[in-house]
Scaffold this active site. Structure first.
Site, PDB file in Angstrom:
ATOM      1  N   GLY A 354      64.465  19.713  21.151  1.00  0.00           N
ATOM      2  CA  GLY A 354      63.490  20.604  22.127  1.00  0.00           C
ATOM      3  C   GLY A 354      64.365  21.619  22.950  1.00  0.00           C
ATOM      4  N   CYS A 381      69.012  15.869  18.068  1.00  0.00           N
ATOM      5  CA  CYS A 381      69.401  17.148  18.321  1.00  0.00           C
ATOM      6  C   CYS A 381      69.618  17.043  19.917  1.00  0.00           C
ATOM      7  CB  CYS A 381      68.635  18.328  17.909  1.00  0.00           C
ATOM      8  SG  CYS A 381      69.429  19.907  18.115  1.00  0.00           S
ATOM      9  N   HIS A 507      69.489  17.636  12.483  1.00  0.00           N
ATOM     10  CA  HIS A 507      68.191  17.232  12.158  1.00  0.00           C
ATOM     11  C   HIS A 507      68.041  16.547  10.868  1.00  0.00           C
ATOM     12  CE1 HIS A 507      66.320  19.388  15.661  1.00  0.00           C
ATOM     13  NE2 HIS A 507      67.234  20.092  15.367  1.00  0.00           N
ATOM     14  N   GLU A 509      65.692  14.583   9.886  1.00  0.00           N
ATOM     15  CA  GLU A 509      64.435  14.494   9.444  1.00  0.00           C
ATOM     16  C   GLU A 509      64.080  15.706   8.315  1.00  0.00           C
ATOM     17  OE1 GLU A 509      65.235  15.445  12.388  1.00  0.00           O
ATOM     18  OE2 GLU A 509      64.107  17.144  13.413  1.00  0.00           O
TER      19      GLU A 509
HETATM   20  N1  GLN Z   1      67.985  22.906  23.318  1.00  0.00           N
HETATM   21  C1  GLN Z   1      69.223  22.350  22.694  1.00  0.00           C
HETATM   22  C2  GLN Z   1      70.138  23.147  22.103  1.00  0.00           C
HETATM   23  O1  GLN Z   1      69.738  24.525  22.093  1.00  0.00           O
HETATM   24  C3  GLN Z   1      68.671  21.329  21.574  1.00  0.00           C
HETATM   25  C4  GLN Z   1      68.034  22.069  20.384  1.00  0.00           C
HETATM   26  C5  GLN Z   1      67.141  21.300  19.641  1.00  0.00           C
HETATM   27  O2  GLN Z   1      66.898  20.023  19.754  1.00  0.00           O
HETATM   28  N2  GLN Z   1      66.884  21.606  18.229  1.00  0.00           N
HETATM   29  O3  GLN Z   1      71.381  23.093  21.774  1.00  0.00           O
END
Ligand code: GLN
Length: 533
Positions: A354, A381, A507, A509
């Site tokens: 996020g 992440c 990620h 996933e």
């Molecule tokens: N916001 C966080 C970053 O930019 C995590 C990004 C994410 O979860 N994809 O590092």
């Protein structure tokens, strides 16, 4: 090369992407090399800058392309590895045309939608055909027939069919055949009108895929065949799937879709053997066990925002003979005092990726609860950054520890920006993106689950674990079990004496398939099952 274009009519959200993916599965099972891609008529260069609320998840490819979530379906349903060439948007088309105009490439000409924009689209199709290893290219066209934005694409495809010949290029039109309750009847008129719209543009669909809640009977098919000018057997129903999206290839095969497509394209192939796929679906539909996993995120009300995560959990469930029920928890509404009651029903907790500050404290509270109560925790992440913040604050006593994304001038920036990211000005395609290698610590949970010491995983983030805090945090029991090959970037963290506390900066996933579940997800579901007892 054979080309299949999938258009949509009447409404959006018809499952066009799923249909394209399922057709890909069927053609692969017939022994063909298939590649599936998407054209999106919107003006963004890529969906990377769109909110998940607008567009659902942004799916990331090996080469770092930020793409439409349908590409996730394509990779999960087929073996083809996709690249940035496989998600073309109007933004990219116009960007190229304007760049060419400035370079003087069209010197003397008035630059127009036809032929310059349409040529640009056709060139991309040829480029994909040349560079990528495939016998059949399936291309889904985003949006709905009749959208102003989509017209240059459809015009380009009309010309493309003329150039390449009907035996090499076919159109599948997916439409809605709605059930009108008051009349207790299915209605074919919207489909007729949407096909008429397509024919106005000069495209005559070769197959009509009727999305419907109810059986599309013989007389509906006859009507559609007559009004839409195609053989009755080319009117194919695509009913709502009862259990899982992975039933789609099986259902469409029963309807004869792959047979008709091969006939139209003159492809002489064997009948597909779908036994393994069917067994996989059976495992998904009738598992012995059941676990509940809480996903704590801020886009929780949206079905599509965490698409690949939900799919990866389903794959991992099937691998463990287990149904994964997802409890969706809105991190914005999660206050520390409510955490025990809200999370009590969960056998395990997952925190997805996020951006932005909203809902962060709820996630930190959930991570704390998982750590303190030996509940399996899997962070993806942002979920790894949250684990870091929580551990720094509550175990290392670093009061006010945070990510600089959420607190620019905090006392303990345990998640920070690397120097090269500080200079970045453009928001588009400027994060750490795509596949990066990581080296794992021998004997760690990650090492045991992967069964190897080197992995490569897909990334999409700007912020990183701050190495200044490494010693202090490791000393307190926060193990960094995966790092970039040069050791400068933290990729995986664990808490060794916890039954399952694993968080990753990447990620996983995006690399899970129903036929090859991701080992970290499988391990997580297994841990949830063990926790349930
Ligand atoms: N916001 C966080 C970053 O930019 C995590 C990004 C994410 O979860 N994809 O590092």
């Amino acid at each position: 090369m054979k080309y299949i274009f999938v258009t949509g009519g009447v409404v959006s959200s018809l499952g066009k992407g799923l249909a394209a993916a399922a057709l890909g599965t069927l053609l692969e099972h017939r022994g063909l090399k298939v590649l599936i891609q998407k054209f999106d008529p919107y003006l963004n260069v890529d969906p990377g800058t769109m909110s998940p609320l607008q567009h659902g998840e942004v799916y990331v490819l090996d080469d770092g392309a930020e793409t439409d979530l349908d590409l996730g379906h394509y990779e999960r349903f087929t073996n083809g590895k996709l690249s940035q060439l496989n998600n073309l948007t109007s933004g990219q088309v116009y960007e190229n045309v304007i760049r060419n105009e400035r370079k003087g490439k069209y010197l003397g000409a008035t630059v127009q939608v036809i032929p310059h924009v349409t040529d640009e689209i056709k060139n991309r199709i040829h480029e994909v055909a040349e560079k990528m290893d495939a016998e059949v290219i399936i291309t889904e066209i985003g949006g709905t027939t009749g959208d102003i934005e989509g017209l240059p694409f459809l015009e380009a495809l009309r010309q493309f069919q003329l150039d390449e010949g009907r035996q090499n290029v076919i159109f599948i039109h997916a439409t809605l055949v709605p059930f009108i309750k008051a009349a207790q009847e299915l209605k074919t008129k919207p489909t007729q009108q949407s096909v008429a719209k397509l024919r106005e543009i000069g495209i005559a669909p070769d197959v009509i895929l009727c999305r419907s809640e109810h059986e599309v009977e013989e007389d509906h098919r006859r009507k559609l065949s007559m009004f839409c000018n195609l053989p009755q057997e080319s009117v194919i129903q695509f009913l709502d799937l009862e259990n899982t999206i992975y039933e789609a290839p099986l259902k469409l095969h029963e309807e004869g879709l792959d047979r008709i497509v091969c006939q139209l394209l003159g492809l002489d192939t064997k009948e597909p053997d779908l036994t393994n796929w069917r067994n996989m679906v059976d495992r998904m539909v009738n598992p012995t066990h059941k676990v509940k996993i809480a996903v704590v995120g801020k886009y929780i009300e949206l079905q599509d925002a965490y698409k690949s995560i939900y799919e990866a959990l389903t794959h991992a469930g099937a691998a463990n003979d287990c149904r994964v029920k997802i409890i969706r928890i809105d991190s914005e509404k999660l206050e520390e005092k409510d955490v025990p009651t809200l999370l009590a029903k969960a056998d395990a907790i997952l925190i997805p990726g996020g951006f932005g500050e909203r809902g962060i404290e709820g996630k930190v509270a959930a991570a704390k609860f998982a750590r303190e109560n030996s509940i399996p925790y899997f962070g993806l992440c942002l979920g790894m950054q949250i684990a870091t913040i929580e551990f720094a604050r509550n175990v290392c006593g670093l009061e006010g520890a945070n990510s600089v994304e959420f607190d620019e001038n905090g006392p303990h920036p345990v998640i920070c920006l690397l120097e090269e990211q500080k200079e970045v000005e453009d928001k588009g395609a400027s994060m750490r993106l795509g596949t990066w290698e990581a080296k794992l610590k021998k004997g760690s949970l990650a090492n045991r689950l992967y069964g190897t010491l080197e992995v490569s995983e897909r990334h999409r983030h700007r912020y990183e674990f701050n190495q200044d805090y490494r010693e202090q945090m490791e000393g307190a029991g926060f193990s960094i079990s995966g790092s970039s090959p040069d050791g400068t970037l933290c990729e995986i963290v664990e808490i060794p004496h916890h039954p399952f506390y694993l968080a990753v900066q990447f990620h996983p996933e995006f690399q899970s398939k129903p036929t090859a579940p991701h080992p970290l997800f499988s391990g997580f579901v297994k841990a949830a099952m063990d926790a349930k007892g």
